[in-house]
Design a protein around this motif. Structure first.
Motif, mmCIF file in Angstrom:
data_model
loop_
_atom_site.group_PDB
_atom_site.id
_atom_site.type_symbol
_atom_site.label_atom_id
_atom_site.label_comp_id
_atom_site.label_asym_id
_atom_site.label_seq_id
_atom_site.Cartn_x
_atom_site.Cartn_y
_atom_site.Cartn_z
ATOM 1 N N ALA A 26 1.024 -1.100 0.046
ATOM 2 C CA ALA A 26 0.020 0.125 -0.245
ATOM 3 C C ALA A 26 0.918 0.938 -0.002
ATOM 4 O O ALA A 26 0.678 1.949 -0.875
ATOM 5 N N GLY A 30 2.440 6.167 -4.748
ATOM 6 C CA GLY A 30 1.331 6.750 -4.387
ATOM 7 C C GLY A 30 0.884 7.679 -2.942
ATOM 8 O O GLY A 30 0.521 8.892 -3.545
ATOM 9 N N TYR A 112 5.787 1.800 -13.497
ATOM 10 C CA TYR A 112 5.757 2.078 -11.629
ATOM 11 C C TYR A 112 7.596 2.411 -11.825
ATOM 12 O O TYR A 112 7.943 3.375 -10.828
ATOM 13 N N PHE A 233 -6.012 2.821 -5.855
ATOM 14 C CA PHE A 233 -4.438 2.884 -5.540
ATOM 15 C C PHE A 233 -3.616 2.288 -4.461
ATOM 16 O O PHE A 233 -2.723 1.938 -4.408
ATOM 17 N N SER A 236 -3.530 -0.318 -3.205
ATOM 18 C CA SER A 236 -3.478 -1.238 -3.394
ATOM 19 C C SER A 236 -4.973 -2.044 -4.360
ATOM 20 O O SER A 236 -4.372 -3.485 -4.015
ATOM 21 N N MET A 239 -6.486 -5.032 -7.826
ATOM 22 C CA MET A 239 -5.681 -4.920 -9.120
ATOM 23 C C MET A 239 -4.857 -6.204 -8.281
ATOM 24 O O MET A 239 -3.845 -7.191 -9.144
ATOM 25 N N ALA A 241 -2.853 -7.389 -6.037
ATOM 26 C CA ALA A 241 -2.067 -7.722 -5.391
ATOM 27 C C ALA A 241 -2.678 -8.176 -3.783
ATOM 28 O O ALA A 241 -2.258 -9.361 -3.035
HETATM 29 N N1 PFF Z 1 -0.272 0.955 -3.495
HETATM 30 C C1 PFF Z 1 0.571 1.291 -3.868
HETATM 31 C C2 PFF Z 1 0.830 3.108 -4.137
HETATM 32 O O1 PFF Z 1 0.697 3.803 -3.515
HETATM 33 O O2 PFF Z 1 2.256 3.424 -4.563
HETATM 34 C C3 PFF Z 1 0.903 1.080 -5.481
HETATM 35 C C4 PFF Z 1 0.511 -0.020 -5.803
HETATM 36 C C5 PFF Z 1 1.266 -1.126 -5.618
HETATM 37 C C6 PFF Z 1 -0.689 0.080 -6.369
HETATM 38 C C7 PFF Z 1 0.579 -2.291 -5.987
HETATM 39 C C8 PFF Z 1 -1.190 -1.389 -6.338
HETATM 40 C C9 PFF Z 1 -1.108 -2.351 -6.338
HETATM 41 F F1 PFF Z 1 -1.000 -3.873 -6.656
#
Ligand code: PFF
Length: 456
Positions: A26, A30, A112, A233, A236, A239, A241
């Motif tokens: 997380a 972002g 990313y 986002f 996370s 996605m 994850a």
């Molecule tokens: N949550 C991460 C951030 O805030 O940068 C971005 C991210 C990582 C999004 C993993 C989605 C994910 F599956």
């Protein structure tokens, strides 16, 4: 099949390892790069409030649902959804939740890694003193030169992807689990050090005033959609994850409490990042808090380059950003890695190389968006803008909505309640109601108004 898949990937050593891993996922670019600049662009306080509401009322319920799906399915998002839909006798169409997750994960990883590469590069640029005493024009030129060079961008992008694959190849228990147990505490300590630095050397009052004061006139529906997309986002969600990580979670851990802890840490780090960045930005007159994506790479180095101890703390700051991005990127690739291992019979090394390669190739478009393809736009979007908008503002809310509808309306309530392992029936009811009614309606409305507002 379910049991053997679980053994195939391994599990987290404890509930806390899961919390650290999910928090690592997380907390990333972002929180540190994007949250402060979109808050800056959308007027600070009012945006922050909307964002917090999105995390609490939509993000947390959807995250609980996503962890539950992963743990029930005990496989990669694609196969977990396959198992759950066929067990419930539902249409295979619902498997798209798993597919979308895996695809979006790799799409996000592709850009990313490029941005994380900038942060990696800046560790060295800060540490070697080339930005000492630099003014705005010098730093802008420095950043401009990095962006103008596809070769340099690709070098750092590649290095970052190698770091990511290096951890994921080690597997769940020894790779990801060990990495997050080391990286997350380091990240937290560095953050606290920087907070003290910002408070003592920067203009703390002006920074906080900017972050928390209300300027509702700057907030639009598109801004609200951005807050929602960013809440997803940042946690996370949508996605795969969190679903993939949920699959490795100990069976008896309570999901609600665990998810609230993760959301708390994620929000804390985003706010702390704002509280580090804005006081530092306001320390030097004439620096713009609403500089956009370049805030972290153009504005901050000027300030660091002109403050006592700035080079050391500047380098430390970019170490922090890199660690945060690293513990996130491993979770972007893991869902697809797990899927390739299960369904194609690949080993971890081959799966990582294949997916890392795909993300690398797709990332070239992002690299070129800052130079050769800068002017190749579609409806005003460069390749990078389009990918960012498509993933964060469109695909994430849609997958989030699908997860809410699937768990709230399609799965049998007794199955759902048993799976949550929670001994707080009232809170669980509240969660269920938020997920069934609030999440689909709110996500739907924000989505429609946001898209309308963005384009018309
Ligand atoms: N949550 C991460 C951030 O805030 O940068 C971005 C991210 C990582 C999004 C993993 C989605 C994910 F599956």
């Amino acid at each position: 099949m379910v049991e053997s898949n679980q053994r195939m990937h391994g599990t987290w050593a404890s509930r806390w390892t899961f919390i650290l891993a999910a928090t690592g996922s997380a907390v990333g670019l972002g929180n540190i790069w994007k949250f402060p600049y979109i808050a800056g662009e959308n007027g600070g306080g009012a945006f922050v409030l909307v964002y917090l509401l999105c995390i609490l009322l939509l993000g947390v319920p959807v995250m609980m649902a996503e962890v539950m799906l992963g743990r029930e399915g005990r496989m990669s998002p694609v196969n977990a959804m396959r198992f759950l839909t066929s067990r419930a006798g539902l249409h295979g169409w619902w498997n798209s939740i798993g597919w979308l997750g895996v695809i979006v994960g790799i799409l996000i990883l592709s850009y990313y890694a490029v941005i994380a590469g900038w942060a990696l590069n800046y560790i060295f640029d800060m540490a070697n003193g080339s930005l000492q005493g630099a003014n705005g024009a010098a730093v802008s030129k420095h950043f401009g030169e990095l962006l103008a060079s596809p070769g340099r961008l690709m070098f750092w992008q590649t290095l970052f992807l190698i770091l990511t694959m290096g951890v994921v190849i080690g597997g769940v228990t020894r790779g990801l689990g060990v990495a997050v147990r080391i990286l997350m505490p380091v990240l937290f300590v560095v953050m606290v050090i920087l907070l003290f630095y910002g408070a003592s050397q920067g203009d703390f009052d002006a920074g906080l005033e900017f972050l928390f004061s209300f300027r509702t006139d700057r907030l639009t529906w598109a801004g609200v959609l951005e807050a929602l997309g960013h809440a997803f986002f940042s946690l996370s969600l949508g996605m795969g994850a969190i679903m993939a990580y949920g699959a490795y979670m100990p069976a008896e851990a309570p999901i609600g409490k665990t998810v609230v802890t993760i959301a708390f840490f994620d929000t804390l780090v985003a706010l702390m990042a704002g509280m580090v960045i804005f006081p530092i930005v306001f320390a030097i007159p004439g620096m713009a808090p609403d500089a956009g994506p370049s805030l972290m790479f153009q504005t901050l180095p000027v300030v660091f380059g002109n403050m006592p101890g700035g080079l050391f703390f500047g380098a430390l700051f970019f170490v922090l950003v890199t660690i945060a991005a690293w513990s996130s990127s491993i979770s972007l690739i893991e869902p697809a890695v797990a899927w390739l291992i299960e369904s194609w019979g690949l080993n971890r090394i081959a799966a990582n190389l294949l997916l890392g390669g795909i993300a690398w190739v797709l990332g070239i478009g992002t690299v070129l968006s800052f130079n050769a393809w800068q002017d190749k736009t579609l409806a005003g979007f460069t390749y990078f803008d389009a990918l960012d908008f498509l993933t964060s503002s469109i695909m994430l809310p849609i997958t989030g909505l699908l997860i809410a509808v699937f768990v709230g309306w399609k799965m049998a309530p007794p199955v759902v309640f048993a799976a949550m392992e929670d001994r707080m029936p009232r809170t669980l009811r509240l969660w269920y109601t938020l997920l069934r009614f609030m999440a689909p309606v709110a996500i739907g409305v924000i989505f429609v108004f946001g898209i309308y507002n963005k384009f018309f």
